[in-house]
Design a protein around this motif. Structure first.
Motif, short mmCIF file in Angstrom:
data_model
loop_
_atom_site.label_atom_id
_atom_site.label_comp_id
_atom_site.label_asym_id
_atom_site.label_seq_id
_atom_site.Cartn_x
_atom_site.Cartn_y
_atom_site.Cartn_z
N ALA A 34 1.13 -1.56 0.03
CA ALA A 34 -0.03 0.14 0.02
C ALA A 34 0.63 1.23 -0.28
CB ALA A 34 -0.93 -0.50 1.36
N GLN A 35 2.01 1.85 0.84
CA GLN A 35 3.06 2.18 0.78
C GLN A 35 2.95 2.33 -0.21
OE1 GLN A 35 3.14 4.77 2.82
NE2 GLN A 35 4.94 5.83 1.92
N GLU A 36 4.19 1.81 -1.52
CA GLU A 36 4.50 1.49 -2.28
C GLU A 36 3.29 2.25 -3.50
OE1 GLU A 36 7.26 -1.11 -3.83
OE2 GLU A 36 8.25 0.03 -2.43
N LYS A 51 1.31 4.12 -2.97
CA LYS A 51 0.97 5.53 -2.38
C LYS A 51 2.21 6.56 -3.01
CE LYS A 51 1.21 8.96 1.34
NZ LYS A 51 0.61 8.86 2.96
N ASP A 52 3.26 5.79 -3.47
CA ASP A 52 4.69 6.35 -3.74
C ASP A 52 4.40 6.61 -4.90
OD1 ASP A 52 5.78 6.79 -0.79
OD2 ASP A 52 7.06 4.76 -0.95
N LEU A 53 4.07 5.75 -5.55
CA LEU A 53 3.46 5.72 -6.98
C LEU A 53 3.18 7.13 -7.71
CD1 LEU A 53 4.58 4.40 -9.65
CD2 LEU A 53 1.98 4.03 -9.73
N SER A 54 3.07 7.92 -7.11
CA SER A 54 2.13 8.88 -7.16
C SER A 54 3.54 9.91 -7.26
CB SER A 54 1.54 9.58 -6.41
OG SER A 54 2.23 9.68 -4.71
N TYR A 55 5.09 10.02 -6.54
CA TYR A 55 6.18 10.71 -6.82
C TYR A 55 7.02 10.04 -8.44
CZ TYR A 55 4.52 11.36 -2.38
OH TYR A 55 3.95 11.73 -0.37
N ALA A 56 6.64 9.59 -8.70
CA ALA A 56 7.19 9.15 -9.96
C ALA A 56 7.36 10.13 -11.18
CB ALA A 56 6.82 7.63 -10.48
N ASP A 57 8.17 10.92 -12.25
CA ASP A 57 7.63 11.86 -12.96
C ASP A 57 7.50 11.17 -14.48
OD1 ASP A 57 7.85 14.76 -11.58
OD2 ASP A 57 9.64 13.62 -10.98
N ALA A 58 7.83 9.76 -14.33
CA ALA A 58 7.56 8.93 -15.19
C ALA A 58 8.35 7.24 -14.54
CB ALA A 58 9.37 9.16 -16.82
N GLU A 59 7.46 6.29 -15.76
CA GLU A 59 8.31 4.98 -15.38
C GLU A 59 8.43 4.37 -16.72
OE1 GLU A 59 4.45 3.14 -14.34
OE2 GLU A 59 5.62 1.08 -14.07
N ILE A 60 9.37 3.60 -17.08
CA ILE A 60 9.36 2.89 -18.06
C ILE A 60 9.71 1.59 -17.28
CG2 ILE A 60 10.83 5.09 -19.18
CD1 ILE A 60 13.63 3.78 -18.29
#
Length: 360
Positions: free
Chosen positions: A325-327, A329-338
């Motif tokens: 669940a914490q991870e 939430k942390d996804l929202s801090y990614a500016d890009a995903e590859i």
């Protein structure tokens, strides 16, 4: 390789095939350019990537553009499980050959590591784990149990750890993910400073294929890093080192910094707290080594295996679900995903050409 001032270089032709899962976010809005890049013709993509502009030669001092790219190492540039298992095997072979009276099995070393860690956690207030010290102490303890005196046991612990560490670097070189070198070549050709920020013992300067590309190496095992990731301390140390070398203030260098990693808490959220732009590397599940993404989504083999290294005690399903669940939430801090490292090249091209915004 010592840090040096970044010199402008002529861009080289770099052909990149975007995967279907590349996405970039700048603030709360999606970047229209990247969408057009994905769906444009191959000729247009190549032309865009190979464009030689005056902006490239003006990068010195312009920290709205990407100047520094750092990578996590384990499970970002190589598969941690395969590398560590290979290093464990090399140590086991060395111990059985040179010190046959002591236990040499990898399982014995791992058990000793867990025992020493648990003892330290119970008896030392505020105990912090240093994995190099733990492994060396574990080998030394097995030597004591095998009949060696304290002086010899300490020497065996030190020598055994060095055998393990060298094997770790050599095996990492053999198991590099397939697009690592091509990605680093493309970034270095653009004059970017390249570094590593890791919690582990892997050192790109000691990995033959990586050494020519890396200018910076920060490990939480180093004495000036007060806390490991997911604390922002390793990133802050990296910023301080680069700012001092380039003779610029830390705020400026951070604006031109991008960090890439496979762990949302250790890499994405932690780097964002330090003020960097972030790229979440989420490779597809390969069936052998579970990715953080597959673990967060409850997919893949050995769901608990990767989380198990976070503590000396077994994790419950509830604790793992809390971590997932914490991870999320942390996804929202990614500016890009590859999903493949080569996708990083057009993402950075996009940010430099069209999205030169500071990170708040």
């Amino acid at each position: 390789m010592p840090l040096t001032m970044i010199q402008p270089v002529k861009p080289v032709a770099t052909q990149v095939h975007l995967s279907s899962r590349v996405r970039a976010r700048i603030g709360n809005s999606s970047c229209k350019f990247l969408k057009n890049f994905q769906h444009g013709s191959s000729q247009a993509r190549r032309a865009l990537l190979c464009r030689s502009t005056s902006a490239q030669s003006q990068m010195d001092g312009d920290f709205s553009k990407v100047r520094v790219v750092t990578f996590d190492l384990d499970d970002t540039l190589w598969p941690t499980t395969g590398v560590v298992l290979g290093a464990n095997s090399a140590l086991e072979n060395w111990l059985s050959e040179h010190h046959p009276t002591m236990k040499s099995e990898s399982s014995a070393v791992q058990a000793a590591i867990k025992t020493i860690r648990r003892e330290n956690e119970e008896n030392i207030p505020g105990y912090r784990v240093y994995y190099a010290q733990l492994r060396e102490a574990a080998i030394g303890r097995l030597a004591l149990e095998g009949g060696y005196d304290e002086t010899d046991a300490k020497a065996i612990g030190s020598a055994g750890y060095n055998i393990w560490l060298q094997a770790r670097q050599d095996i990492a070189d053999k198991l590099l993910f397939s697009d690592v070198v091509a990605t680093l070549e493309a970034l270095k050709a653009k004059g970017l400073l390249i570094g590593a920020i890791t919690n582990g013992n892997g050192d790109p300067g000691q990995v033959k294929s990586l050494a020519p590309f890396f200018d910076l190496y920060v490990s939480s095992e180093q004495p000036d890093v007060v806390r490991p990731k997911p604390d922002s301390a390793p990133f802050e140390v990296a910023i301080q080192r680069v700012a001092a070398q380039l003779k610029v203030n830390e705020e400026d260098v951070t604006r031109g910094w991008v960090h890439v990693g496979d762990c949302l808490s250790n890499d994405v959220a932690a780097a964002k707290r330090a003020g960097m732009r972030t790229v979440y590397y989420a490779p597809p599940e390969d069936g052998e080594y579970p990715s953080w993404k597959s673990l967060r989504e409850g997919k893949g083999k050995g769901k608990l295996s990767k989380f198990a290294g976070l503590t000396s005690k077994p994790l419950t399903e509830q604790e793992v679900e809390s971590l997932r669940a914490q991870e999320a939430k942390d996804l929202s801090y990614a500016d890009a995903e590859i999903s493949q490292l080569l996708d990083l090249v057009p993402v950075l091209e996009n940010w430099n050409e069209y999205c030169c915004v500071s990170v708040l």
